[in-house]
Enzyme design. Structure first.
Site, PDB file in Angstrom:
ATOM      1  N   GLY A   1       0.786  -1.222   0.000  1.00 19.33           N
ATOM      2  CA  GLY A   1       0.000   0.000   0.000  1.00 19.33           C
ATOM      3  C   GLY A   1       0.813   1.264   0.000  1.00 19.33           C
ATOM      4  O   GLY A   1       0.234   2.358   0.034  1.00 19.33           O
ATOM      5  N   ASP A   2       2.133   1.155  -0.036  1.00 20.16           N
ATOM      6  CA  ASP A   2       2.976   2.357  -0.015  1.00 20.16           C
ATOM      7  C   ASP A   2       4.243   2.073  -0.812  1.00 20.16           C
ATOM      8  O   ASP A   2       4.238   1.216  -1.703  1.00 20.16           O
ATOM      9  CB  ASP A   2       3.267   2.771   1.426  1.00 20.16           C
ATOM     10  CG  ASP A   2       3.463   4.277   1.574  1.00 20.16           C
ATOM     11  OD1 ASP A   2       4.096   4.886   0.694  1.00 20.16           O
ATOM     12  OD2 ASP A   2       2.998   4.854   2.573  1.00 20.16           O
ATOM     13  N   ASP A   3       5.345   2.748  -0.490  1.00 20.83           N
ATOM     14  CA  ASP A   3       6.578   2.605  -1.258  1.00 20.83           C
ATOM     15  C   ASP A   3       7.071   1.161  -1.241  1.00 20.83           C
ATOM     16  O   ASP A   3       7.100   0.508  -0.192  1.00 20.83           O
ATOM     17  CB  ASP A   3       7.671   3.508  -0.683  1.00 20.83           C
ATOM     18  CG  ASP A   3       7.286   4.977  -0.705  1.00 20.83           C
ATOM     19  OD1 ASP A   3       6.590   5.393  -1.645  1.00 20.83           O
ATOM     20  OD2 ASP A   3       7.681   5.694   0.235  1.00 20.83           O
TER      21      ASP A   3
END
Length: 516
Positions: A161-163
């Site tokens: 959900g992110d980097d």
């Protein structure tokens, strides 16, 4: 919760699954904040200790035959979204102040927060790892090297959900004071996607400095951003000497982004006049299809980002305004669609020296980090590393063996003693003839005696081709040994390391060439 100890090997059998589940946050101890952050990353005060945790360790291996570690992070995500957390969420794996760490051949699922977080670490290897979390899970970064050096990340698949990877080094005045940078970071053969983050990020917590980052052979798809540098006023620190090449993109909103407006600060004591230094950033050999925006490159007023170089980039962009740039300075060549005004000056012929590229130092660092990993972890593999290093070959103009073996870190590999005993080496004349047609200005060098650039020497050095490649495929299939082609020795310098058994049959041939 799992606590690790020094010289510990944690191995999971094939298809094993470990679930780390609790519905009570009090079950997870609260530890002090990191000194380079000054507080928990999400909330003031301490932070929950990570689910797999170790500190002050040496020679720790976490590995398995694609076993699974499930952080069961959904309960933590719900507490975060409902704002009912008392402390910052735990990572799935965090190792602090540790040296000689190998994490390999595992699948990590559903981390409560960042998934793998080596902080204040040296000589870290993350290899053949899969990291998965729902695309809407908050802050579930994949791998976040933080104030760490000599890190090698390769052959990983990440969907979170992110980097996917975020390189960090502390937060505002705490990171500046702690002053431990992240440096010598190698990322190779990374594939993945995300919805809210990026493929490779630097920052936004970069106050201790980030430098000497080399990333190649990246594939990002169905993602928000491919490459981003994140910073802000008050961060201080620096990001310099970054080289990213051989990138393939598909269905990505923004290919390259510099975002200077990350306004979160640990407290009111940060110095708004502490400006980051961003310089010598090179991105080259990028192709992309169905890209919304080629680049959003925004520096800071009064603090322009310098020596940004874009080379050989071709993007199929859907936006009518493919580039948006401000407060940056740099150069470009062979970029389509045409780049923004501050970067239109050509790299060639005057500015190639202004662009960061693979210097001797960086190649030596890559050798030291990634190849040394195979040596240091050899006791945990089926490869026999008991035989001597036979030969170290340097191809390319301006590379000398003395530059490489002179580093103390490399002396333990035995390179300074070349040439070594060569009994049992078999010449392959056919290979020598083949190679001689492709090498341009090579130099085969040793510690002072031995090798010339003749084709007979090439045949002598490259020895039993079929045996070496067979061993290499078995030992390190991710290296993707395929076949020779005409560009393998012309696009960049290369290093080959050959080990030979006493019987004369090669045990392994290691390289950093994707041409094989």
């Amino acid at each position: 919760m799992v606590s690790l100890s020094t010289r510990k090997r944690s191995r999971m059998p094939s298809s094993t699954s470990i679930h780390l589940l609790t519905k009570n946050s009090d079950d997870w101890p609260v530890v002090d904040p990191l000194p380079s952050y000054g507080r928990g990353r999400e909330l003031p005060g301490g932070r929950h200790r990570s689910l797999i945790y170790g500190r002050n360790l040496t020679d720790v291996i976490i590995t398995g035959d694609n076993g699974t570690i499930d952080g069961q992070g959904s309960v933590w995500w719900n507490w975060f979204k409902s704002k009912t957390l008392n402390y910052t969420r735990p990572h799935l794996v965090e190792l602090m102040n540790s040296t000689g760490v190998v994490i390999s051949n595992l699948t990590f699922l559903n981390s409560p927060f960042w998934t793998i977080h080596p902080v204040y670490c040296s000589h870290v290897i993350v290899q053949n790892v899969t990291i998965l979390a729902p695309l809407d899970s908050p802050n579930t970064d994949g791998i976040d090297p933080d104030s760490s050096d000599d890190v090698c990340i390769e052959d990983c698949y990440i969907s979170t959900g992110d980097d996917l990877i975020a390189i960090k080094s502390g937060w505002d005045e705490y990171g500046i004071s702690f002053a431990r940078p992240s440096t010598n970071i190698i990322i190779r053969r990374l594939t993945g996607h995300n919805r809210n983050g990026s493929g490779i990020a630097i920052g936004s917590e970069m106050s201790g400095g980030v430098s000497e980052v080399y990333a190649e052979n990246l594939y990002f798809f169905d993602s928000s951003t491919a490459i981003i540098i994140k910073t802000a006023r008050g961060r201080g620190g620096y990001v310099r000497n970054i080289y990213i090449s051989n990138v393939t993109l598909a269905n990505v909103d923004t290919a390259i982004r510099f975002n200077s407006n990350f306004s979160q600060h640990p407290d009111e004591f940060y110095d708004p006049n502490a400006l980051p230094v961003i310089e010598r950033i090179t991105v080259k050999d990028v192709i992309g299809d169905n890209i919304k925006v080629a680049g959003l490159l925004k520096g800071i007023e009064g603090d322009s980002f310098h020596h940004v170089c874009l080379l050989n980039i071709t993007l199929n962009v859907t936006s009518e305004s493919p580039w948006n740039c401000s407060y940056i300075q740099g150069y470009s060549a062979l970029v389509s669609p045409e780049t923004c005004e501050p970067l239109k000056e050509s790299i060639y012929p005057k500015h190639s020296s202004d662009c960061y590229h693979l210097s001797n130092h960086l190649w030596s660092s890559e050798h030291k980090i990634c190849l040394e990993m195979y040596v240091s972890s050899s006791l945990e593999t089926s490869v026999n590393f008991k035989s001597k290093l036979l030969l170290y070959i340097c191809l390319g103009d301006g590379i000398t063996l003395e530059n490489i073996v002179g580093e103390p870190e490399n002396r333990r590999l035995g390179l300074e003693s070349l040439p070594l005993e060569m009994s049992g080496v078999v010449a392959v004349p056919e290979l020598a003839i083949f190679l001689s047609g492709f090498i341009r200005g090579p130099r085969f060098v040793s510690s002072g005696s031995g090798f010339s650039g003749s084709s007979s020497t090439v045949g002598f050095c490259f020895i039993s081709l079929s045996l070496a490649f067979s061993a290499a495929r078995r030992a390190f299939s991710p290296l993707r040994f395929n076949s020779f082609h005409g560009s393998m020795f012309t696009w960049k310098p290369c290093f080959l390391l050959v080990k030979v058994e006493a019987s004369g049959s090669p045990s392994i041939l290691m390289d950093n060439l994707d041409g094989f």
